[in-house]
Design an enzyme around this catalytic site. Structure first.
Site, mmCIF file in Angstrom:
data_model
loop_
_atom_site.group_PDB
_atom_site.id
_atom_site.type_symbol
_atom_site.label_atom_id
_atom_site.label_comp_id
_atom_site.label_asym_id
_atom_site.label_seq_id
_atom_site.Cartn_x
_atom_site.Cartn_y
_atom_site.Cartn_z
ATOM 1 C CD GLU A 54 2.390 -4.835 6.124
ATOM 2 O OE1 GLU A 54 2.350 -6.074 6.202
ATOM 3 O OE2 GLU A 54 2.671 -4.346 5.190
ATOM 4 C CE1 TYR A 137 4.684 -9.949 5.226
ATOM 5 C CE2 TYR A 137 3.578 -9.061 7.134
ATOM 6 C CZ TYR A 137 3.804 -8.855 5.680
ATOM 7 O OH TYR A 137 3.007 -8.154 5.028
ATOM 8 C CG ASP A 155 2.666 -12.279 2.530
ATOM 9 O OD1 ASP A 155 3.162 -12.606 1.344
ATOM 10 O OD2 ASP A 155 1.837 -11.483 2.230
#
Ligand code: SF4
Length: 376
Positions: A54, A137, A155
């Protein structure tokens, strides 16, 4: 007489009508199960490996990330391995991905995980948010994908999909729009497989609901899409107005002595923080050599004289146009410590290239050596 009965408050209208919500969730999950790309981090349940993916994916394309992710995990296979590694080694493992603050935060977060959580990632977005580098996020992504918490995420891909599905107005970056998108993501995520649902939204944005030429005819949730129904797909979301990249010129000291070059490690903060470089100082485009020498002398805490030029390396970063002006310099004394840098070393070119260095500075080193920095 009995007191008047209180009227029951009407239940609030849900943000997304239940039938529509179910149709969107099941449409996207079914599509995701059939169409998702086979990506290496989708084959692991290791929260650390998922977190790493991520972080790497935040500013970098999937195809670029895959080999970096694999190499980084080989080099630092666990949170403990990352936490105990020296920062320059971590930055060296990140070289080529850019945005080095991501690597510095990853390293700091690993150290906090060891200190506060026994080396394990906590399983909720609220706890993850207390760690360096975790924004809303990343916390939502790790909590939902690695731990199954119904935590929302937004996102760029999700923002585009939701703004089309729900006709959310406003340009990217607009606060009211961002708040609305997070509300919608929060309303949609509860239910079965929240991590897969979040990934389905992102995957859909990356492969079907693309910025240009979205594949609406192949879209599994077309029936639910307001932008499609109202012929507004091309309008939503409106394009972001990008600021022109700032120009930045660095005078770079190419200081050779007995087959070695002077290398410096930058302070932790700022552009290329914590990375190694040929010592550099920011100058104006038209700064003459003597004035550049003064800047370099201040940074190095030594007298610096410019002896000639070894070329200019240009590099385009997302927000900056960099010019690295390579100046052959000498001076006195040969410094081993300097006010503007954490550390100095005199290195052979081979030793220098194994240090954690930005791609721009790596190119500058190659150009300096090719131009004869170590000759005469
Ligand atoms: Fe995106 Fe088109 Fe699907 Fe709407 S119909 S969600 S614009 S791909």
């Amino acid at each position: 007489m009995s007191p008047p009965r209180k009227r029951k408050a009407p239940s609030p209208t849900p943000l997304v009508e239940p039938a529509r919500r179910e149709s969107l969730r099941s449409g996207l999950l079914t599509w995701y199960d059939r169409q998702k790309r086979d990506l290496p981090w989708r084959r692991t349940r290791d929260p650390y490996a998922i977190w790493l993916s991520e972080v790497m994916l935040q500013q970098t394309q999937v195809a670029t990330v895959i080999p970096y992710w694999e190499r980084f995990l080989q080099r630092f296979p666990t949170v403990e391995a990352l936490a105990t590694a020296p920062l320059p080694d971590v930055l060296a493992g990140w070289r080529g991905l850019g945005y080095y603050s991501r690597a510095r935060n990853l390293h700091r977060a690993a150290q906090e995980l060891v200190a506060r959580f026994g080396g394990r990632l906590p399983s909720t977005a609220a706890e993850l948010l207390t760690l360096p580098g975790f924004g809303r996020y990343t916390a939502g992504a790790v909590a939902s994908i690695a731990f199954g918490e119904p935590a929302p995420l937004v996102d760029g891909n999700v923002a585009r999909v939701l703004s089309r599905l729900f006709e959310v107005e406003g340009p990217p970056g607009d606060r009211a729009r961002e708040a609305r998108l997070w509300e919608l993501a929060t309303a949609l995520v509860p239910g079965e497989r929240p991590g897969d649902f979040n990934q389905a939204l992102m995957e859909h944005g990356a492969t079907v609901c693309r910025p240009e030429n979205p594949l609406c005819l192949l879209c599994p949730v077309r029936e639910q899409c307001l932008a499609y129904r109202n012929g507004r797909v091309d309008e939503l979301p409106p394009a972001k107005v990008r600021a022109a990249p700032k120009r930045m010129t660095l005078a770079v000291a190419v200081w050779a002595h007995e087959g070695r070059l002077l290398l410096a490690r930058r302070a932790e903060k700022g552009l290329f923080g914590g990375l190694w470089e040929l010592p550099a100082a920011e100058v104006e485009d038209d700064t003459p050599d003597p004035a550049s020498a003064v800047k370099l002398a201040e940074a190095l805490g030594a007298e610096v004289r410019v002896q000639g030029h070894l070329g200019t390396v240009r590099r385009q970063l997302t927000h900056r146009s960099l010019s690295l002006r390579l100046l052959r310099v000498t001076g006195h004394p040969h410094p081993t410590r300097a006010p503007a840098f954490q550390e100095l070393r005199w290195c052979t070119p081979d030793e220098a290239s194994s240090l954690g260095m930005s791609t721009a500075m790596h190119k500058a080193l190659e150009a300096a050596v090719t131009a004869g920095a170590l000759r005469g």
